[in-house]
Design an enzyme around this catalytic site. Structure first.
Site, PDB file in Angstrom:
ATOM      1  N   THR A 139       0.871  -1.176   0.000  1.00  0.00           N
ATOM      2  CA  THR A 139       0.000   0.000   0.000  1.00  0.00           C
ATOM      3  C   THR A 139       0.905   1.222   0.000  1.00  0.00           C
ATOM      4  OG1 THR A 139      -1.640  -1.199   1.295  1.00  0.00           O
ATOM      5  CG2 THR A 139      -1.871   1.195   1.199  1.00  0.00           C
ATOM      6  N   LYS A 180      -7.931   1.333  -3.117  1.00  0.00           N
ATOM      7  CA  LYS A 180      -7.603   0.910  -1.744  1.00  0.00           C
ATOM      8  C   LYS A 180      -7.833   2.048  -0.740  1.00  0.00           C
ATOM      9  CE  LYS A 180      -5.198  -1.180   1.622  1.00  0.00           C
ATOM     10  NZ  LYS A 180      -5.370  -2.464   2.224  1.00  0.00           N
ATOM     11  N   LYS A 218      -2.063   4.807   8.638  1.00  0.00           N
ATOM     12  CA  LYS A 218      -1.233   4.899   7.430  1.00  0.00           C
ATOM     13  C   LYS A 218      -2.121   5.113   6.194  1.00  0.00           C
ATOM     14  CE  LYS A 218       1.425   2.220   4.152  1.00  0.00           C
ATOM     15  NZ  LYS A 218       2.038   0.966   3.714  1.00  0.00           N
TER      16      LYS A 218
HETATM   17  P1  NAD Z   1       6.216  -5.716   7.183  1.00  0.00           P
HETATM   18  O1  NAD Z   1       6.889  -4.555   7.789  1.00  0.00           O
HETATM   19  O2  NAD Z   1       5.932  -6.935   8.006  1.00  0.00           O
HETATM   20  O3  NAD Z   1       7.059  -6.209   5.885  1.00  0.00           O
HETATM   21  C1  NAD Z   1       7.812  -5.384   5.044  1.00  0.00           C
HETATM   22  C2  NAD Z   1       9.118  -6.096   4.750  1.00  0.00           C
HETATM   23  O4  NAD Z   1       9.885  -5.324   3.803  1.00  0.00           O
HETATM   24  C3  NAD Z   1      10.008  -6.262   5.994  1.00  0.00           C
HETATM   25  O5  NAD Z   1      10.309  -7.640   6.189  1.00  0.00           O
HETATM   26  C4  NAD Z   1      11.255  -5.441   5.671  1.00  0.00           C
HETATM   27  O6  NAD Z   1      12.467  -6.008   6.190  1.00  0.00           O
HETATM   28  C5  NAD Z   1      11.243  -5.467   4.145  1.00  0.00           C
HETATM   29  N1  NAD Z   1      12.013  -4.379   3.546  1.00  0.00           N
HETATM   30  C6  NAD Z   1      12.064  -3.074   3.924  1.00  0.00           C
HETATM   31  N2  NAD Z   1      12.866  -2.385   3.109  1.00  0.00           N
HETATM   32  C7  NAD Z   1      13.331  -3.260   2.182  1.00  0.00           C
HETATM   33  C8  NAD Z   1      14.198  -3.149   1.062  1.00  0.00           C
HETATM   34  N3  NAD Z   1      14.753  -1.971   0.728  1.00  0.00           N
HETATM   35  N4  NAD Z   1      14.459  -4.253   0.335  1.00  0.00           N
HETATM   36  C9  NAD Z   1      13.913  -5.460   0.672  1.00  0.00           C
HETATM   37  N5  NAD Z   1      13.086  -5.626   1.717  1.00  0.00           N
HETATM   38  C10 NAD Z   1      12.803  -4.539   2.457  1.00  0.00           C
HETATM   39  O7  NAD Z   1       4.860  -5.163   6.550  1.00  0.00           O
HETATM   40  P2  NAD Z   1       3.567  -6.019   6.088  1.00  0.00           P
HETATM   41  O8  NAD Z   1       2.579  -6.071   7.203  1.00  0.00           O
HETATM   42  O9  NAD Z   1       4.017  -7.278   5.427  1.00  0.00           O
HETATM   43  O10 NAD Z   1       2.935  -5.007   5.016  1.00  0.00           O
HETATM   44  C11 NAD Z   1       3.489  -4.863   3.721  1.00  0.00           C
HETATM   45  C12 NAD Z   1       2.616  -3.920   2.918  1.00  0.00           C
HETATM   46  O11 NAD Z   1       1.290  -4.448   2.839  1.00  0.00           O
HETATM   47  C13 NAD Z   1       2.482  -2.516   3.512  1.00  0.00           C
HETATM   48  O12 NAD Z   1       2.522  -1.586   2.461  1.00  0.00           O
HETATM   49  C14 NAD Z   1       1.138  -2.557   4.200  1.00  0.00           C
HETATM   50  O13 NAD Z   1       0.525  -1.274   4.273  1.00  0.00           O
HETATM   51  C15 NAD Z   1       0.364  -3.478   3.288  1.00  0.00           C
HETATM   52  N6  NAD Z   1      -0.750  -4.174   3.945  1.00  0.00           N
HETATM   53  C16 NAD Z   1      -0.576  -4.776   5.148  1.00  0.00           C
HETATM   54  C17 NAD Z   1      -1.644  -5.432   5.748  1.00  0.00           C
HETATM   55  C18 NAD Z   1      -1.479  -6.119   7.092  1.00  0.00           C
HETATM   56  O14 NAD Z   1      -2.491  -6.508   7.678  1.00  0.00           O
HETATM   57  N7  NAD Z   1      -0.258  -6.311   7.598  1.00  0.00           N
HETATM   58  C19 NAD Z   1      -2.890  -5.477   5.105  1.00  0.00           C
HETATM   59  C20 NAD Z   1      -3.032  -4.888   3.856  1.00  0.00           C
HETATM   60  C21 NAD Z   1      -1.949  -4.231   3.285  1.00  0.00           C
END
Ligand code: NAD
Length: 290
Positions: free
Chosen positions: A87, A162, A237
């Site tokens: 997102t 979204k 967010k």
């Molecule tokens: P998260 O923080 O668990 O995962 C993000 C991952 O990206 C981390 O493991 C981090 O180490 C990695 N990362 C950061 N910078 C990086 C880089 N430069 N290169 C490679 N890896 C890198 O977050 P999440 O909960 O998995 O969410 C991911 C996305 O999905 C977000 O944009 C969030 O808004 C969206 N989202 C999350 C949910 C939820 O319920 N968690 C629901 C819908 C959408």
């Protein structure tokens, strides 16, 4: 299909695992050094992207997406698809799409709803922006990671869908919670309130499917001490992204703005951080008018 998967966090790890389980050749990279069952681990984002037909990103925000896009697009072959499921702000999604197109690749913005449970179960909903041909390439992957993919139009429109959805959700949850708190003060039983509203014109997903009152309606995070679920900080967010988009597009969104400010206060100054976004109800319960 040969797939590169960058960002193996709460959402990305189970999504990548489901693709590998379905027989795809998945190579992953995460700066935190995460390893996922069935997914080969690369030493860099470039290495994960190199030779892939589809490169999937699942990252925290638009700034990080832009950094990763700079790394992976030069490593992708012509005709490959960059599929961003994070997102992020609409502007970043559109900028990355232009960058991919200039390099002879295609990009899709495909944010999801369904949360970690949906990612694990392969039941996410994808809201997708970008060219038809790229959507067709990614469709079999959407079918594995999710239950529904809606093609919303050109680049950025997935993110637009979204944030509009979540602006409605945030505002609706708040008003549902304040209505329960008002009902309490008026001596109206919560179960009676649910029985009326859930079958009257005030019904909504927040009331009917995710009722914020414990012990009322279907089982929801309210019945589990408001453990998320969908955390209040993730709602904040998304509301911030909605307000950023509203400002850029010169749209008047007063209720979305009020919802953002309330979640900001809840997460930053009260006890909202780490609680489900429906924990607005106990917040309102303890407050008086004005
Ligand atoms: P998260 O923080 O668990 O995962 C993000 C991952 O990206 C981390 O493991 C981090 O180490 C990695 N990362 C950061 N910078 C990086 C880089 N430069 N290169 C490679 N890896 C890198 O977050 P999440 O909960 O998995 O969410 C991911 C996305 O999905 C977000 O944009 C969030 O808004 C969206 N989202 C999350 C949910 C939820 O319920 N968690 C629901 C819908 C959408």
């Amino acid at each position: 299909m040969k797939i590169g998967f960058i960002g193996l966090g709460n959402m990305g790890a189970p999504m990548a695992a489901n693709l590998a389980k379905a027989g795809h050749d998945v190579t992953g990279f995460d700066t935190a050094g995460v390893s996922v069952d069935g997914v080969a681990q690369a030493g860099s984002a470039e290495a994960a992207a190199s030779g892939a037909e589809v490169v999937i990103t699942m990252l925290p925000n638009g700034a990080i997406l832009r950094v990763v896009a700079d790394q992976v697009i030069p490593a992708m072959h012509r005709g490959a698809v960059l599929l961003d499921c994070s997102t992020v702000d609409v502007e970043s999604a559109r900028a990355v799409a232009e960058q991919a197109q200039a390099a002879g690749c295609a990009a899709l913005d495909a944010p999801v709803s369904g949360g970690i449970g949906g990612a694990q179960a392969g039941t996410l909903t994808f809201m997708v922006g970008g060219p038809d041909a790229a959507f067709d390439t990614a469709k079999p992957l959407f079918d594995i990671m999710g239950q529904k993919a809606v093609h919303c139009g050109p680049s950025g429109n997935g993110q637009a869908a979204k944030i509009c959805n979540n602006m409605i959700l945030g505002a609706t949850m708040i008003v549902t919670c304040e209505a329960f708190a008002l009902a309490d003060k008026l001596g109206l039983d919560r179960q009676k309130m649910f029985d009326v509203v859930s079958t009257s014109s005030g019904y909504s997903w927040s009331m009917n499917a995710y009722c914020p009152a414990p012990g009322v309606g279907p089982t929801s995070p309210a019945d589990n001490d408001y453990k998320p679920g969908f955390a209040a900080e993730l709602m904040l967010k998304d509301l911030r992204l909605a307000m950023q988009a509203a400002e850029a597009a010169d749209a008047d969104t007063p209720i979305g703005e009020a919802a953002m400010k309330l979640y900001e206060q809840f997460v930053e100054n009260e006890d909202g951080l780490g609680r489900d976004f429906s924990a607005m109800l106990p917040r309102f319960e303890t407050r008086g008018h004005g």
